[in-house]
Structures are given as structure tokens and as C-alpha cells.
Design a protein around this motif. Structure first.
Motif, PDB file in Angstrom:
ATOM      1  N   ALA A  72       0.915  -1.185  -0.011  1.00  0.00           N
ATOM      2  CA  ALA A  72       0.077  -0.052  -0.013  1.00  0.00           C
ATOM      3  C   ALA A  72       0.679   1.351  -0.008  1.00  0.00           C
ATOM      4  O   ALA A  72       0.565   2.235  -0.618  1.00  0.00           O
ATOM      5  N   VAL A  73       1.899   1.240   0.725  1.00  0.00           N
ATOM      6  CA  VAL A  73       2.724   2.304   0.722  1.00  0.00           C
ATOM      7  C   VAL A  73       3.485   2.518  -0.598  1.00  0.00           C
ATOM      8  O   VAL A  73       3.544   3.654  -1.221  1.00  0.00           O
ATOM      9  N   VAL A  74       3.807   1.453  -1.239  1.00  0.00           N
ATOM     10  CA  VAL A  74       4.668   1.616  -2.553  1.00  0.00           C
ATOM     11  C   VAL A  74       3.505   2.149  -3.551  1.00  0.00           C
ATOM     12  O   VAL A  74       3.681   2.913  -4.449  1.00  0.00           O
ATOM     13  N   PHE A  75       2.422   1.713  -3.566  1.00  0.00           N
ATOM     14  CA  PHE A  75       1.205   2.211  -4.524  1.00  0.00           C
ATOM     15  C   PHE A  75       0.926   3.502  -4.350  1.00  0.00           C
ATOM     16  O   PHE A  75       0.962   4.516  -5.237  1.00  0.00           O
ATOM     17  N   ALA A  76       0.920   4.105  -2.860  1.00  0.00           N
ATOM     18  CA  ALA A  76       0.740   5.409  -2.838  1.00  0.00           C
ATOM     19  C   ALA A  76       1.999   6.211  -3.113  1.00  0.00           C
ATOM     20  O   ALA A  76       1.832   7.499  -3.682  1.00  0.00           O
ATOM     21  N   SER A  77       3.012   5.649  -3.163  1.00  0.00           N
ATOM     22  CA  SER A  77       4.276   6.273  -3.510  1.00  0.00           C
ATOM     23  C   SER A  77       4.417   6.621  -5.245  1.00  0.00           C
ATOM     24  O   SER A  77       4.491   7.651  -5.475  1.00  0.00           O
ATOM     25  N   GLY A  78       3.678   5.797  -5.938  1.00  0.00           N
ATOM     26  CA  GLY A  78       3.479   5.741  -7.278  1.00  0.00           C
ATOM     27  C   GLY A  78       2.677   7.043  -7.412  1.00  0.00           C
ATOM     28  O   GLY A  78       2.910   7.762  -8.432  1.00  0.00           O
ATOM     29  N   MET A  95       7.235   4.956 -14.863  1.00  0.00           N
ATOM     30  CA  MET A  95       6.485   3.603 -14.951  1.00  0.00           C
ATOM     31  C   MET A  95       7.311   2.629 -15.658  1.00  0.00           C
ATOM     32  O   MET A  95       7.487   1.525 -15.267  1.00  0.00           O
ATOM     33  N   ALA A  96       8.258   2.832 -16.395  1.00  0.00           N
ATOM     34  CA  ALA A  96       9.171   2.107 -17.281  1.00  0.00           C
ATOM     35  C   ALA A  96      10.158   1.467 -16.243  1.00  0.00           C
ATOM     36  O   ALA A  96      10.904   0.218 -16.234  1.00  0.00           O
ATOM     37  N   GLY A  97      10.520   2.504 -15.411  1.00  0.00           N
ATOM     38  CA  GLY A  97      11.634   2.025 -14.059  1.00  0.00           C
ATOM     39  C   GLY A  97      10.936   0.973 -13.333  1.00  0.00           C
ATOM     40  O   GLY A  97      11.712   0.022 -12.880  1.00  0.00           O
ATOM     41  N   GLY A  98       9.667   1.147 -12.935  1.00  0.00           N
ATOM     42  CA  GLY A  98       9.135   0.309 -12.100  1.00  0.00           C
ATOM     43  C   GLY A  98       8.913  -1.081 -12.665  1.00  0.00           C
ATOM     44  O   GLY A  98       9.276  -2.099 -12.153  1.00  0.00           O
ATOM     45  N   ALA A  99       8.577  -1.191 -14.085  1.00  0.00           N
ATOM     46  CA  ALA A  99       8.615  -2.343 -14.624  1.00  0.00           C
ATOM     47  C   ALA A  99       9.820  -2.957 -14.918  1.00  0.00           C
ATOM     48  O   ALA A  99       9.956  -4.297 -14.799  1.00  0.00           O
ATOM     49  N   GLY A 100      10.725  -2.258 -15.297  1.00  0.00           N
ATOM     50  CA  GLY A 100      12.114  -2.498 -15.463  1.00  0.00           C
ATOM     51  C   GLY A 100      12.649  -3.236 -14.148  1.00  0.00           C
ATOM     52  O   GLY A 100      13.574  -4.425 -14.310  1.00  0.00           O
ATOM     53  N   LEU A 101      12.406  -2.712 -13.075  1.00  0.00           N
ATOM     54  CA  LEU A 101      12.914  -3.330 -11.834  1.00  0.00           C
ATOM     55  C   LEU A 101      12.261  -4.804 -11.560  1.00  0.00           C
ATOM     56  O   LEU A 101      12.934  -5.557 -11.262  1.00  0.00           O
ATOM     57  N   ALA A 102      10.975  -4.910 -12.119  1.00  0.00           N
ATOM     58  CA  ALA A 102      10.419  -6.299 -11.896  1.00  0.00           C
ATOM     59  C   ALA A 102      10.979  -7.328 -12.949  1.00  0.00           C
ATOM     60  O   ALA A 102      11.178  -8.266 -12.523  1.00  0.00           O
ATOM     61  N   LEU A 103      11.150  -6.814 -13.992  1.00  0.00           N
ATOM     62  CA  LEU A 103      11.839  -7.751 -15.054  1.00  0.00           C
ATOM     63  C   LEU A 103      13.103  -8.163 -14.614  1.00  0.00           C
ATOM     64  O   LEU A 103      13.814  -8.903 -14.927  1.00  0.00           O
ATOM     65  N   GLY A 104      13.818  -6.909 -14.300  1.00  0.00           N
ATOM     66  CA  GLY A 104      15.364  -7.119 -13.933  1.00  0.00           C
ATOM     67  C   GLY A 104      15.542  -8.234 -12.857  1.00  0.00           C
ATOM     68  O   GLY A 104      16.430  -9.126 -12.845  1.00  0.00           O
ATOM     69  N   ALA A 125       9.817  -9.277  -3.493  1.00  0.00           N
ATOM     70  CA  ALA A 125       9.809  -7.872  -3.124  1.00  0.00           C
ATOM     71  C   ALA A 125       9.994  -6.979  -4.361  1.00  0.00           C
ATOM     72  O   ALA A 125       9.220  -5.856  -4.541  1.00  0.00           O
ATOM     73  N   LEU A 126      11.258  -7.026  -4.972  1.00  0.00           N
ATOM     74  CA  LEU A 126      11.317  -6.082  -5.817  1.00  0.00           C
ATOM     75  C   LEU A 126      10.349  -6.101  -7.242  1.00  0.00           C
ATOM     76  O   LEU A 126       9.924  -5.103  -7.708  1.00  0.00           O
ATOM     77  N   MET A 127      10.035  -7.563  -7.419  1.00  0.00           N
ATOM     78  CA  MET A 127       8.999  -7.648  -8.486  1.00  0.00           C
ATOM     79  C   MET A 127       7.597  -7.006  -8.231  1.00  0.00           C
ATOM     80  O   MET A 127       6.929  -6.181  -8.785  1.00  0.00           O
ATOM     81  N   ALA A 128       7.261  -7.249  -6.925  1.00  0.00           N
ATOM     82  CA  ALA A 128       5.851  -6.658  -6.615  1.00  0.00           C
ATOM     83  C   ALA A 128       5.946  -5.227  -6.307  1.00  0.00           C
ATOM     84  O   ALA A 128       5.117  -4.371  -6.646  1.00  0.00           O
ATOM     85  N   CYS A 129       6.905  -4.747  -5.613  1.00  0.00           N
ATOM     86  CA  CYS A 129       7.174  -3.223  -5.572  1.00  0.00           C
ATOM     87  C   CYS A 129       7.317  -2.490  -7.088  1.00  0.00           C
ATOM     88  O   CYS A 129       6.719  -1.368  -7.120  1.00  0.00           O
TER      89      CYS A 129
END
Length: 762
Positions: A72-78, A95-104, A125-129
């Protein structure tokens, strides 16, 4: 085959030799086939991250379910990131950075490899965040595109025919506020506008009975585009209006004609107004206005003096229908249903009474939420209360951080713009503080049942109530200072008495009074309601009137608030000693607050008002204003953002200032340097050569009009041409730093900077 000698009497143990198999990747290293590449080896990855990834993996493994609220904190941070970044390409990059973190994370620690076991928690944790962060940006972007309303281009006086969408009574301000759905006469575009209707315009007959939701009216109004912040850090009404779908606001001129009355059936809004009027008719004066707010959510009849006293005493949260009120209603309904149904043996033996009582409490909570207007804080509180009821019905822990996180996620999904509002931030900060404190080991030990006298047991409860109030005040103070630039210092002491008074006396008595009114016997209950609320207002006025009751603060930076939020969330959401690490960013942010500079100059976006801070006696700060205007809104904004409590002094009466009908000139000294100011007071014509000579002697020139190119001060020319692009300015002369309203607004739809018009006239 080899045998290993064992102990006496044991059977021999056999060592089985390792035989390379053809399908074993390790058996092909001679040829180099099947050998794990460096990016496939967990050891290689550990060497890259060292012990840091090991520590993070171990920490997440031990945290267990405590990790869930962070989503919930990460969602609010976005969501907040979308507001903080000004340009569209930055939103896409985030948005690309968040998706890239998950894919990385998925690519580096692939499932099915050794890393799947050694870094599973870190990968998850990294994928979800990353994905939740990107989703938060996408949700608020989509919300803005769907509900945002294009503001009108310029002020105008127009004749409106529109349907009433909402009516809000504000007798304390002697007006109604109606929201109309209209259609633009030129373009045919559907718009939503909000109009203030003076009660005096209705004469002795009062408000027409058909003026309610669903009516069609005709009126003439002066419309304005929703106002942007007057100064950096001031309230952004344009942004709030954008998400409410308002294209303009204004004031009615002349009479109002009801073309088609509202349907007689009415609705929740009509019931809300009737309930508020009924309560005010039973309880006189200020106490009646507070009682009406508790019963129906209608705060329009509360006087300005009482609002200020409640705010400065730290009790203003009691006026907003939120957690305290919804919890009181739901809790009372739950307990009453449980006790009354237990008197029915046939039912008690066949039905789980906690489930039935939870259903009754849920109905009471939803009904109260709808009756009081279903504002975001009320909806949030209702959702949280429903989750608590569900936990009680299932025999689970009622107060938990996961419950708070679920309620926050629900509200943010429906109203993502609330993430940057003080109401959402303050309500969830208070709830987080309460839940984290109540679940901490020292508090559980302090409140644990034991053999002791009755006075000792209740004494510990009173001490805990005070400690909870102090913790809540500490949690809310940074948010209050950031949004309102002032905070009540003695709120913890006032709340120790006020919260039990409202929860256990005033609100139950209001409910009893409404119930007894059906029989015509409610007068004694309403008399007690008036006495209890008079006591509440007395506490508010007494607390607010004490020396040092209010702490004023200039606009604190976003980095400071972020550090406070990060530290506070770390303290609240983790358990054990690791949570104490959150004290580090909190201490750093506190030091930054103490070092927050007071702006030397505050220039309103229209250029008509300028505030100058000057050192006063005893280390205080005085505020000089260019014009001694009648607008309390402008004056209050200048005082709050300058962190000054004393009334401002007109610049013309300050020693050293020289003023004419057109300009004032004044010299201030900062860090050993003299700054010469030339400030316009109106549009009186000045000969261009004389104006150019005056500008050449000045360091800073401010004017509400366009100045000619020949006006060239040494450092800054803030005329209408510049201010229409930058908005209001806050200037720190010591650091030679200029902060503008336009910074951070960028491509957001609610910001409309005027295009500069080529003019050379004065």
C-alpha cells in the motif's frame, strides 16, 4: 565399494562414490557445456551485492506478513510520484523504471535456478514493488484523464441555466453553495460549476422550497477559473477542482429563478439537511452547530471563531466525520446488538451472535457514512470498521496493520488523488500510530491483565490514552506543518479529555436524543448534549488561548516531508529492534525543519501583494505588506508562509520606506548585502524614462502590470509578463534562490500559465 568402520555393534556404513551422469550439467565442464554462466550463479550474484543482498533476503524472510502493508505504501508512492514529476515523459520513465525493476529481478534471479532458493524473497519484493509502483502511476494518470475538467479560459459574467447537482448550506457564511451542470453557450460543452448564492438574495421568503438536488435554475454569475496557489506552498484549489470536475467557480449576481423544482421524493442530501436543521433546532448556539456536524456531517453552521479554536487546540479532527465517529457508531451498534440478542435464548443457542452483531454494526456504519455525505475520510473509516467487524466475526485480531493497508488500498484505488491530501494522510497516519503503538511489546506488557486495585487499572488506561495522544500528535505534526504551516502544541492534552467526551458522552447522547424525539421526550438528552459540547468548545478555546499554543512554520521542503514519512512508516510497519532505524530519517528531517529558512520576499501570483519579512524585537519576525487590503485570505496566506503570527504592518508606515501612489522603494539587508526593492502599488502612469531610471537603481522590481523593456533591474523583474508564467514567488535573498508556483506543475491539466502578450505600455 568402501566401508567405513562404525561404533561397536553398529552396522558398517557405506560411502557411495559419485558417478558422473551424462545428463548432469556438472559433468560436462571439460567441454564447457552446461557450466552455469556468471549471471546464473547465486555465488556470483552474492559477490556483486556482497552481504547486502544476503542481509536483505534474511530480513525479508524473517519479516513474514509484516511485508504486506508496504505494498500500500508503494502504491501511494507511485501516485505521489505522478504529482511530483511535472512532465509526461517523466511519468512514462517512472512507469518504465518500475516495470524494469520487476523484469530485472525476474531475469537475474530466475525461478528454477539456485537463486530461486537463495533470493526468492528479494526477487518477490522487487517484482511486487516495481509493478505496484508503476500501477500507482497508471491509476492516477487514468483518473486525471477521466475526471479532470478543463477550466474556463478567463473570468466572465454569464447567464446560466443549469441543473442542481449538489446544494451545501453554509449559514455561518450567510450563503448557499450550489454545484450546477450547465452547457457552454458558445461551444456546447457540458461543464460543472460551483456558485456561491448569498442568502440575502432570497429576501424575507428564504430559500425556495424547490431549490435542491434535481432542480433546474437560472441565474447570472461572475465565473472565475479555479485559482492556482497564490504562493509556493499555498493551497492548490485548481488541482482540487480538477479532480472534482469543476470548470469554474463564482458568485451569483442578482436573483435566482427556479425553472423546475426538485422532485419531492428528496434523497440522502435532503435527509441530511433535515437532520442538521432538526439538531440545530434542539441545541442552541455553537453547541448546536457542532452537534449538527456530528449527526449529519454538516459543518456549514460552525462559526469561524470556533473553527479556529478547534484547529489551534488540535481538536479539528473531531469536526470531520472519520474514524472516531464511525467507530463510535459501529461499536455502539455492535455491542447493543450483541447484548440485546443474547437475551433471546432460542436465537443465542442456534446462531453465532458475533456474526449477527457484526452485520448490524456494518449496516449502521454504512448508513452513517451515506448520511454524512460519504466523504473520503468517512469512506476510509467505514471500510476499516467493516474489516474490523469481519475480523471479530471470524475470531481474528481486530486491529492489524494489514487491515489498515487494505483500507488504504481500497480508498487509493477509487480516489487516488486523496494520497496527496491532508485528510487521507492525517487519518491514516493517526490510525497507523494507534495500531503500531497498541501492538508493540512494551504497550502490551503495560496493559496486560494483572491483580491490582481498580484505580490502578484505570490509571494505566488514562496514562495510555495520554501516551497515545502524544504519539498521534508527533505523527501528525509534520503533515500539518507541511499543509497548513501551523500546528497546535497542546493537542495531546486537549484530546485526553475531548476524545472520551465526544465518544462516550456527546455522540451517544445525540443518538438518544434523536431516538427519544420520536416520542417527544428528547429535551433532557439535548440539554445534556448542549452542556457536553459547550465543555468541548470551552476546552478548545482555553487550549488555543494559551501562550505558545500554535507553532507556525514556513513551507518545509518535499525532501523533509519524505524523510519524515519514510522514518514514520519504518517505525510503524516493522517489528522488533529493526524499527528503531526509522529514528534516523526522522531525526534528520527534524534538523532540516529547524533549519528551514524564512522567505525574505513573498510575491503573489497577481503581483498585487508583496510580503517582506523583517527581524523584530526578541528574535521575532515581522511581516511588512505592500498593501493593507481587506482580503483575509491573502493576509492569512502571507502570515502562514512567512511563519509570522503578529498582524502584518503596511510597508508605507515602516521606517525607511518611501511610497508614492505608483511605487514603493525600500532597502533591506541580508548577509551584509543591501537589496533595493521597487514595488508597484497600482497602475498610475509613470513617465517611461523616469521608470527606467528607477529600475536601474533597483535590484528587484515587482509590478502587477506589464513593464517596458527599458525597465532593467540588477537581479529580478517580476512584472505581469513573468508572473503569468511563474505564478507566485518565494525568494530567499541570502541564498539568491527563487521558488515559483510553476515549479512542479508542468503538464498537469489543472495548471494553465497565461501566454505572455506583447505589450510595452505601462
Amino acid at each position: 565399494m568402501f566401508e567405513t568402520p562404525g561404533r561397536s555393534g553398529d552396522k558398517p556404513m557405506r560411502d557411495v562414490p559419485i558417478i558422473p551422469m551424462g545428463d548432469d550439467p556438472g559433468g560436462s565442464d571439460a567441454a564447457g557445456e552446461g557450466v552455469p554462466r556468471p549471471w546464473q550463479r547465486a555465488g556470483g550474484l552474492s559477490s556483486m551485492g556482497g552481504g547486502l543482498t544476503d542481509a536483505a533476503e534474511g530480513f525479508l524472510a524473517r519479516a513474514g506478513f509484516d511485508r504486506a502493508p508496504w505494498l500500500a505504501v508503494v502504491f501511494a508512492s507511485g501516485i505521489i510520484t505522478w504529482f511530483a514529476l511535472p512532465e509526461m515523459w517523466q511519468w512514462c520513465a517512472a512507469m518504465a523504471g518500475g516495470a524494469g525493476l520487476a523484469l530485472g529481478a525476474l531475469a537475474v534471479w530466475r525461478p528454477g535456478t539456485v537463486a530461486d532458493e537463495t533470493r526468492a524473497n528479494l526477487r518477490l519484493a522487487l517484482m511486487a514493488c516495481g509493478l505496484v509502483f508503476a500501477f500507482g502511476i497508471a491509476v492516477i494518470w487514468a483518473r486525471s484523464a477521466m475526471v479532470g475538467a478543463e477550466p474556463i479560459a478567463r473570468p466572465a459574467v454569464v447567464l446560466l441555466d443549469g441543473a442542481v447537482l449538489e446544494r451545501e448550506d453554509q449559514p455561518a457564511d450567510e450563503r448557499l453553495r450550489v454545484t450546477l451542470a450547465i452547457r457552454d453557450a458558445e461551444t456546447g460543452t457540458a461543464r460543472k460549476v460551483r456558485i456561491n448564492v448569498p442568502l440575502a438574495s432570497f429576501g424575507e421568503d428564504g430559500v425556495p422550497p424547490g431549490l435542491a438536488e434535481g432542480a433546474v435554475v437560472r441565474l447570472r454569475a461572475r465565473l472565475m477559473p479555479p485559482a492556482s496557489p497564490m504562493l509556493p506552498g499555498a493551497y492548490d484549489f485548481a488541482r482540487a477542482a480538477w479532480f472534482k470536475g469543476l470548470a469554474a467557480t463564482g458568485t451569483m449576481i442578482g436573483p435566482l429563478e427556479v425553472l423546475r423544482p426538485a422532485p419531492e421524493a428528496g434523497g440522502l442530501a435532503a435527509l441530511q439537511r433535515w437532520l442538521a436543521a432538526h439538531v440545530r433546532s434542539r441545541v442552541d448556539g455553537s453547541a448546536g452547530a457542532i452537534a449538527a456536524a456530528f449527526a449529519s456531517g454538516d459543518r456549514g453552521s460552525i462559526s469561524e471563531a470556533d473553527e479556529i479554536a478547534m484547529r489551534d487546540s488540535g481538536l479539528t479532527h473531531l469536526l470531520s466525520i472519520s474514524g472516531l465517529h464511525v467507530s463510535a457508531v459501529v461499536g455502539a451498534a455492535y455491542i447493543l446488538a450483541l447484548r440485546l440478542l443474547a437475551l433471546w435464548p432460542a436465537l443465542a443457542l442456534r446462531v453465532r451472535l458475533p456474526v449477527v452483531a457484526a452485520g448490524v454494526g456494518a449496516l449502521a456504519g454504512v448508513g452513517y457514512t451515506l448520511l454524512t455525505g460519504a466523504e473520503v475520510p468517512t469512506v476510509r473509516s467505514c471500510v476499516a470498521a467493516l474489516l474490523v467487524l469481519g475480523a471479530l466475526a471470524l475470531g481474528r485480531e481486530a486491529l492489524s496493520l494489514r487491515m489498515v493497508a487494505l483500507a488504504a488500498g481500497f480508498v487509493l484505488l477509487l480516489w487516488p488523488e486523496s494520497a496527496i491530501g491532508p485528510s487521507f494522510q492525517m487519518s491514516f497516519a493517526a490510525v497507523l500510530a494507534i495500531v503500531a503503538l497498541s501492538n508493540s511489546a512494551p504497550v502490551r506488557a503495560f496493559l496486560a491483565a494483572r491483580e491490582e486495585p481498580l484505580w490502578a487499572r484505570y490509571g494505566r488506561r488514562v496514562v495510555m490514552l495520554f501516551v497515545t495522544g502524544v504519539v498521534i500528535e508527533l505523527a501528525l505534526t509534520p503533515i500539518v506543518l507541511f499543509h497548513f504551516h501551523r500546528a497546535g502544541v497542546y493537542g495531546a492534552f486537549a484530546n485526553v479529555v475531548a476524545i472520551p467526551l465526544v465518544t462516550f458522552v456527546s455522540m451517544p447522547l445525540i443518538a438518544v436524543g434523536l431516538l427519544l424525539d420520536t416520542l417527544g421526550l428528547g429535551a433532557p438528552a439535548w440539554w445534556l448534549v448542549e452542556r457536553s459540547l459547550d465543555l468541548l468548545l470551552g476546552i478548545a478555546h482555553f487550549t488555543a488561548g494559551q501562550a505558545g499554543a500554535v507553532r507556525l512554520m514556513p513551507q518545509i521542503g518535499g525532501v523533509t516531508v519524505t524523510l519524515f514519512a519514510a522514518g514514520g512508516l519504518w517505525l510503524a510497519l516493522w517489528r522488533g529492534r529493526v524499527r528503531l532505524a526509522g529514528l534516523v530519517p526522522v531525526a534528520l528531517a527534524s534538523a532540516m525543519v529547524a533549519a528551514t529558512p524564512v522567505p525574505d520576499l513573498l510575491i503573489a501570483g497577481d503581483g498585487q501583494q508583496v510580503g517582506i519579512t523583517m527581524p523584530g524585537p526578541g528574535g521575532t519576525t515581522r511581516l511588512l505588506t505592500l498593501r493593507d487590503g481587506r482580503s483575509t485570505y491573502t493576509r492569512d496566506n502571507l502570515m502562514e508562509l512567512a511563519g509570522v503570527s503578529a498582524d502584518p504592518v503596511p510597508l508605507a508606515s515602516w521606517p525607511g520606506a518611501r511610497c508614492s501612489s505608483a511605487f514603493c522603494t525600500f532597502t533591506i539587508t541580508r548577509d551584509g548585502r543591501d537589496w533595493v526593492l521597487l514595488l508597484g502599488r497600482g497602475r498610475t502612469q509613470v513617465e517611461e524614462r523616469a521608470l527606467a531610471a528607477a529600475c536601474a537603481e533597483a535590484d528587484i522590481v515587482v509590478a502587477e502590470r506589464f513593464l517596458p523593456r527599458s525597465c532593467r533591474p540588477h537581479w529580478l523583474k517580476a512584472d505581469r509578463r513573468m508572473l503569468t508564467q511563474s505564478g507566485g514567488l518565494a525568494i530567499d535573498l541570502s541564498a539568491e534562490r527563487i521558488t515559483s508556483v510553476a515549479e512542479g506543475q508542468g503538464a498537469h491539466g489543472w495548471w494553465r500559465a497565461e501566454a505572455p502578450r506583447p505589450r510595452t505600455s505601462q
